[in-house]
Motif scaffolding. Structure first.
Motif, PDB file in Angstrom:
ATOM      1  N   ALA A   1       0.856  -1.250   0.039  1.00  0.00           N
ATOM      2  CA  ALA A   1       0.190  -0.005  -0.059  1.00  0.00           C
ATOM      3  C   ALA A   1       0.791   1.163   0.043  1.00  0.00           C
ATOM      4  CB  ALA A   1      -0.857   0.057   1.300  1.00  0.00           C
ATOM      5  N   LEU A   2       2.030   1.363   0.750  1.00  0.00           N
ATOM      6  CA  LEU A   2       2.760   2.409   0.901  1.00  0.00           C
ATOM      7  C   LEU A   2       3.475   2.583  -0.474  1.00  0.00           C
ATOM      8  CD1 LEU A   2       4.181   2.340   4.348  1.00  0.00           C
ATOM      9  CD2 LEU A   2       2.406   3.381   3.578  1.00  0.00           C
ATOM     10  N   ILE A   3       3.820   1.338  -1.350  1.00  0.00           N
ATOM     11  CA  ILE A   3       4.623   1.750  -2.415  1.00  0.00           C
ATOM     12  C   ILE A   3       3.683   2.459  -3.478  1.00  0.00           C
ATOM     13  CG2 ILE A   3       5.643   0.564  -4.471  1.00  0.00           C
ATOM     14  CD1 ILE A   3       7.044  -1.232  -2.312  1.00  0.00           C
ATOM     15  N   ALA A   4       2.234   1.776  -3.454  1.00  0.00           N
ATOM     16  CA  ALA A   4       1.353   2.255  -4.402  1.00  0.00           C
ATOM     17  C   ALA A   4       0.603   3.414  -4.259  1.00  0.00           C
ATOM     18  CB  ALA A   4       0.329   1.023  -4.671  1.00  0.00           C
ATOM     19  N   LYS A   5       1.044   3.779  -2.709  1.00  0.00           N
ATOM     20  CA  LYS A   5       0.164   5.151  -2.137  1.00  0.00           C
ATOM     21  C   LYS A   5      -1.452   5.030  -2.397  1.00  0.00           C
ATOM     22  CE  LYS A   5       3.850   8.242  -3.854  1.00  0.00           C
ATOM     23  NZ  LYS A   5       4.785   7.196  -4.204  1.00  0.00           N
ATOM     24  N   ASN A   6      -1.772   3.758  -1.672  1.00  0.00           N
ATOM     25  CA  ASN A   6      -2.952   3.439  -1.869  1.00  0.00           C
ATOM     26  C   ASN A   6      -3.616   3.635  -0.289  1.00  0.00           C
ATOM     27  OD1 ASN A   6      -5.681   2.065  -1.789  1.00  0.00           O
ATOM     28  ND2 ASN A   6      -5.004   0.339  -2.948  1.00  0.00           N
ATOM     29  N   THR A   7      -4.198   4.925  -0.299  1.00  0.00           N
ATOM     30  CA  THR A   7      -4.925   5.308   1.146  1.00  0.00           C
ATOM     31  C   THR A   7      -5.922   4.236   1.595  1.00  0.00           C
ATOM     32  OG1 THR A   7      -6.152   6.796  -0.165  1.00  0.00           O
ATOM     33  CG2 THR A   7      -4.045   7.530   1.062  1.00  0.00           C
ATOM     34  N   ILE A   8      -6.642   3.796   0.632  1.00  0.00           N
ATOM     35  CA  ILE A   8      -8.031   2.720   0.828  1.00  0.00           C
ATOM     36  C   ILE A   8      -7.183   1.710   1.536  1.00  0.00           C
ATOM     37  CG2 ILE A   8      -9.634   1.564  -0.008  1.00  0.00           C
ATOM     38  CD1 ILE A   8     -10.298   4.499  -0.020  1.00  0.00           C
ATOM     39  N   GLN A   9      -6.180   1.092   1.040  1.00  0.00           N
ATOM     40  CA  GLN A   9      -5.628  -0.085   1.433  1.00  0.00           C
ATOM     41  C   GLN A   9      -5.099   0.061   2.818  1.00  0.00           C
ATOM     42  OE1 GLN A   9      -3.811  -2.699  -1.328  1.00  0.00           O
ATOM     43  NE2 GLN A   9      -2.198  -3.345   0.333  1.00  0.00           N
ATOM     44  N   ILE A  10      -4.375   1.230   3.211  1.00  0.00           N
ATOM     45  CA  ILE A  10      -4.072   1.689   4.373  1.00  0.00           C
ATOM     46  C   ILE A  10      -5.184   1.548   5.542  1.00  0.00           C
ATOM     47  CG2 ILE A  10      -3.106   3.591   5.733  1.00  0.00           C
ATOM     48  CD1 ILE A  10      -0.910   2.335   4.312  1.00  0.00           C
ATOM     49  N   ILE A  11      -6.484   2.169   4.996  1.00  0.00           N
ATOM     50  CA  ILE A  11      -7.577   2.318   5.897  1.00  0.00           C
ATOM     51  C   ILE A  11      -7.924   0.835   6.257  1.00  0.00           C
ATOM     52  CG2 ILE A  11      -9.954   2.943   6.114  1.00  0.00           C
ATOM     53  CD1 ILE A  11      -8.948   5.465   4.463  1.00  0.00           C
ATOM     54  N   GLY A  12      -7.837   0.093   5.297  1.00  0.00           N
ATOM     55  CA  GLY A  12      -8.104  -1.487   5.320  1.00  0.00           C
ATOM     56  C   GLY A  12      -7.277  -2.092   6.261  1.00  0.00           C
ATOM     57  N   VAL A  13      -6.226  -1.711   6.422  1.00  0.00           N
ATOM     58  CA  VAL A  13      -5.110  -2.317   7.258  1.00  0.00           C
ATOM     59  C   VAL A  13      -5.542  -1.961   8.738  1.00  0.00           C
ATOM     60  CG1 VAL A  13      -2.700  -2.241   8.238  1.00  0.00           C
ATOM     61  CG2 VAL A  13      -3.368  -2.333   5.681  1.00  0.00           C
ATOM     62  N   CYS A  14      -5.954  -0.632   9.138  1.00  0.00           N
ATOM     63  CA  CYS A  14      -6.533  -0.464  10.225  1.00  0.00           C
ATOM     64  C   CYS A  14      -7.528  -1.142  10.822  1.00  0.00           C
ATOM     65  CB  CYS A  14      -6.941   1.233  10.104  1.00  0.00           C
ATOM     66  SG  CYS A  14      -5.358   2.101   9.740  1.00  0.00           S
ATOM     67  N   ILE A  15      -8.600  -1.354   9.691  1.00  0.00           N
ATOM     68  CA  ILE A  15      -9.806  -2.365  10.097  1.00  0.00           C
ATOM     69  C   ILE A  15      -9.413  -3.678  10.310  1.00  0.00           C
ATOM     70  CG2 ILE A  15     -11.934  -2.902   9.288  1.00  0.00           C
ATOM     71  CD1 ILE A  15     -12.342  -0.472   7.731  1.00  0.00           C
ATOM     72  N   ALA A  16      -8.542  -4.149   9.693  1.00  0.00           N
ATOM     73  CA  ALA A  16      -7.838  -5.597   9.722  1.00  0.00           C
ATOM     74  C   ALA A  16      -7.250  -5.595  11.223  1.00  0.00           C
ATOM     75  CB  ALA A  16      -6.979  -5.964   8.619  1.00  0.00           C
ATOM     76  N   ASN A  17      -6.535  -4.680  11.613  1.00  0.00           N
ATOM     77  CA  ASN A  17      -6.114  -4.707  12.779  1.00  0.00           C
ATOM     78  C   ASN A  17      -6.877  -4.759  13.907  1.00  0.00           C
ATOM     79  OD1 ASN A  17      -3.062  -4.568  13.054  1.00  0.00           O
ATOM     80  ND2 ASN A  17      -3.500  -3.162  14.818  1.00  0.00           N
ATOM     81  N   LEU A  18      -8.193  -4.149  13.803  1.00  0.00           N
ATOM     82  CA  LEU A  18      -9.362  -4.265  14.629  1.00  0.00           C
ATOM     83  C   LEU A  18      -9.730  -5.692  14.644  1.00  0.00           C
ATOM     84  CD1 LEU A  18     -11.452  -1.032  14.126  1.00  0.00           C
ATOM     85  CD2 LEU A  18     -10.226  -1.460  15.895  1.00  0.00           C
ATOM     86  N   ALA A  19      -9.975  -6.322  13.497  1.00  0.00           N
ATOM     87  CA  ALA A  19     -10.239  -7.821  13.517  1.00  0.00           C
ATOM     88  C   ALA A  19      -9.333  -8.749  14.244  1.00  0.00           C
ATOM     89  CB  ALA A  19     -10.364  -8.258  11.835  1.00  0.00           C
ATOM     90  N   LEU A  20      -8.185  -8.155  14.234  1.00  0.00           N
ATOM     91  CA  LEU A  20      -7.084  -9.125  15.056  1.00  0.00           C
ATOM     92  C   LEU A  20      -7.206  -8.836  16.257  1.00  0.00           C
ATOM     93  CD1 LEU A  20      -3.658  -8.490  12.649  1.00  0.00           C
ATOM     94  CD2 LEU A  20      -4.921 -10.803  13.134  1.00  0.00           C
ATOM     95  N   LEU A  21      -7.562  -7.508  16.724  1.00  0.00           N
ATOM     96  CA  LEU A  21      -7.739  -7.292  18.223  1.00  0.00           C
ATOM     97  C   LEU A  21      -8.936  -8.302  18.769  1.00  0.00           C
ATOM     98  CD1 LEU A  21      -7.729  -5.543  20.571  1.00  0.00           C
ATOM     99  CD2 LEU A  21      -9.162  -3.927  19.567  1.00  0.00           C
ATOM    100  N   VAL A  22     -10.157  -8.373  17.994  1.00  0.00           N
ATOM    101  CA  VAL A  22     -10.984  -9.187  18.427  1.00  0.00           C
ATOM    102  C   VAL A  22     -10.586 -10.716  18.304  1.00  0.00           C
ATOM    103  CG1 VAL A  22     -13.537  -9.888  17.666  1.00  0.00           C
ATOM    104  CG2 VAL A  22     -12.741  -7.644  17.228  1.00  0.00           C
ATOM    105  N   TYR A  23      -9.930 -11.153  17.331  1.00  0.00           N
ATOM    106  CA  TYR A  23      -9.633 -12.615  17.466  1.00  0.00           C
ATOM    107  C   TYR A  23      -8.654 -12.576  18.568  1.00  0.00           C
ATOM    108  CZ  TYR A  23      -7.636 -16.832  15.318  1.00  0.00           C
ATOM    109  OH  TYR A  23      -7.264 -18.148  14.958  1.00  0.00           O
TER     110      TYR A  23
END
Length: 362
Positions: free
Chosen positions: A96-118
């Protein structure tokens, strides 16, 4: 003779170097790596204490007890999934950082919340597994839970703190990458909106892959399938899923309508599969087999169902955006972008030649 254009690896190498040259991308990447290392160390330490406290599980009375064998797989399964999750997250952030994809960066933040639940679900499920194994007299160390509890609680706490940090960093990255996206797509609002839909769709495909594989690993390792046919079909679903997701990304990028409709039908098949599996987890005649990972399987199945629905919706939006000019931007070679950036830098670096000073003799 003009020099050969830089290869794809050169483009990725340049992008990786830029991550560490720029302030906010560098910090985002470092924080994600630190989270992965710390949590995997805690998880591995818990696994080591668990294994060290066991009696000889190859004993016949333990080997023939299906309940014991399924519970013994609980901690290794959680460990494997956390390792997969954190490594995959690091790869997603790098991409995401190489592609400058802010949507994927936001998705990583949401995925981190999923890991928190897990991580939170892991505490109760491992506690239940240890209690059952202690009743079966599998542990010689009866204090195994008190020795591992602190590390298990620390994992979701660390993930929660890191999620707050990367949320702030994601906002900074959104501000920083806005100009880069403007240079790539231009100032056309409708084109920017189409590009946003494309980024959302590609990000969803990447997260679909992780949650599908996470569900399948838990099912194969702990549940194992109630028949050879079921086990084989579940295992075969992984390469088939990878092929479907690659086809979905390729069809969207190339604006291939037939491919999008084919993939859409396969999405509906996947949605049906996960709804069936979710119902099966709680079927009275089957739920005993899913008990060791019932909560985590439910979480993965529910998240995957939501992701598939969102993916289908975004696929239709991307399909309606076909033949409106986005394809030309997406198929632009990264080599051209790199050459353009280098040319831009060189224009700034070249100084205007100074006129030679002359002394005149009057």
């Amino acid at each position: 003779m003009a020099p050969a254009p830089p290869g794809r690896m050169a483009v990725f190498r340049k992008g990786t170097v830029e991550i560490f040259k720029r302030r906010w991308p560098r910090w985002f990447f470092i924080v994600i790596i630190l989270q992965a290392i710390i949590c995997m160390v805690f998880e591995a330490y818990t696994f080591a204490l668990f294994q060290r406290g066991l009696r000889n599980v190859d004993d016949e009375k333990f080997r023939d007890d299906s309940d014991v064998q399924s519970q013994l797989k609980t901690i290794p399964t959680f460990l494997g999934l956390f390792i997969l999750g954190f490594i995959y997250e690091v790869i997603l952030v790098w991409d995401a950082l190489i592609a400058k994809n802010t949507i994927q960066i936001i998705g990583v933040c949401i995925a981190n919340l999923a890991l928190l639940v897990y991580g939170g679900l892991q505490i109760s499920q491992i506690h239940d597994a240890i209690d059952i194994l202690k009743q079966k007299n599998v542990f010689w160390n009866v204090n195994v839970w008190s020795e591992t509890e602190a590390e298990l609680i620390a994992i979701p706490v660390i993930i929660g703190v890191i999620t707050l940090c990367i949320g702030f960093l994601a906002w900074k990255l959104y501000q920083e990458f806005a100009w880069d996206i403007l240079k790539q797509i231009g100032a056309d609002y409708r084109m920017k909106k189409r590009f946003l839909h494309y980024q959302v769709y590609i990000a969803l495909l990447k997260f679909d892959f992780f949650f599908f594989v996470g569900f399948t690993i838990q099912f194969l390792v702990v549940v194992g399938g109630r028949s050879v046919v079921e086990f084989g079909l579940t295992a075969a679903a992984i390469p088939v899923t990878i092929a479907i997701l690659l086809c979905a990304a390729w069809s969207t990028r190339r604006e291939w309508k037939a491919g999008m409709w084919i993939v859409g039908i396969l999405y509906l098949g996947g949605l049906t599969y996960f709804i069936y599996k979710l119902a099966r987890i709680y079927t009275p005649s089957q739920k005993q087999y899913y008990k060791p990972v019932q909560k985590s399987l439910t979480a993965f199945a529910a998240l995957t169902i939501v992701l598939i629905i969102l993916t289908i919706i975004n696929a239709l939006v991307c399909l309606f955006n076909f033949n409106h000019g986005l394809k030309q931007h997406l198929l632009k070679s990264p080599r051209q972008e790199m050459d353009k950036d280098q040319a831009s830098y060189s224009m700034h670096d070249v100084k205007q030649p100074q006129l030679p000073s002359r002394m005149t003799i009057d």
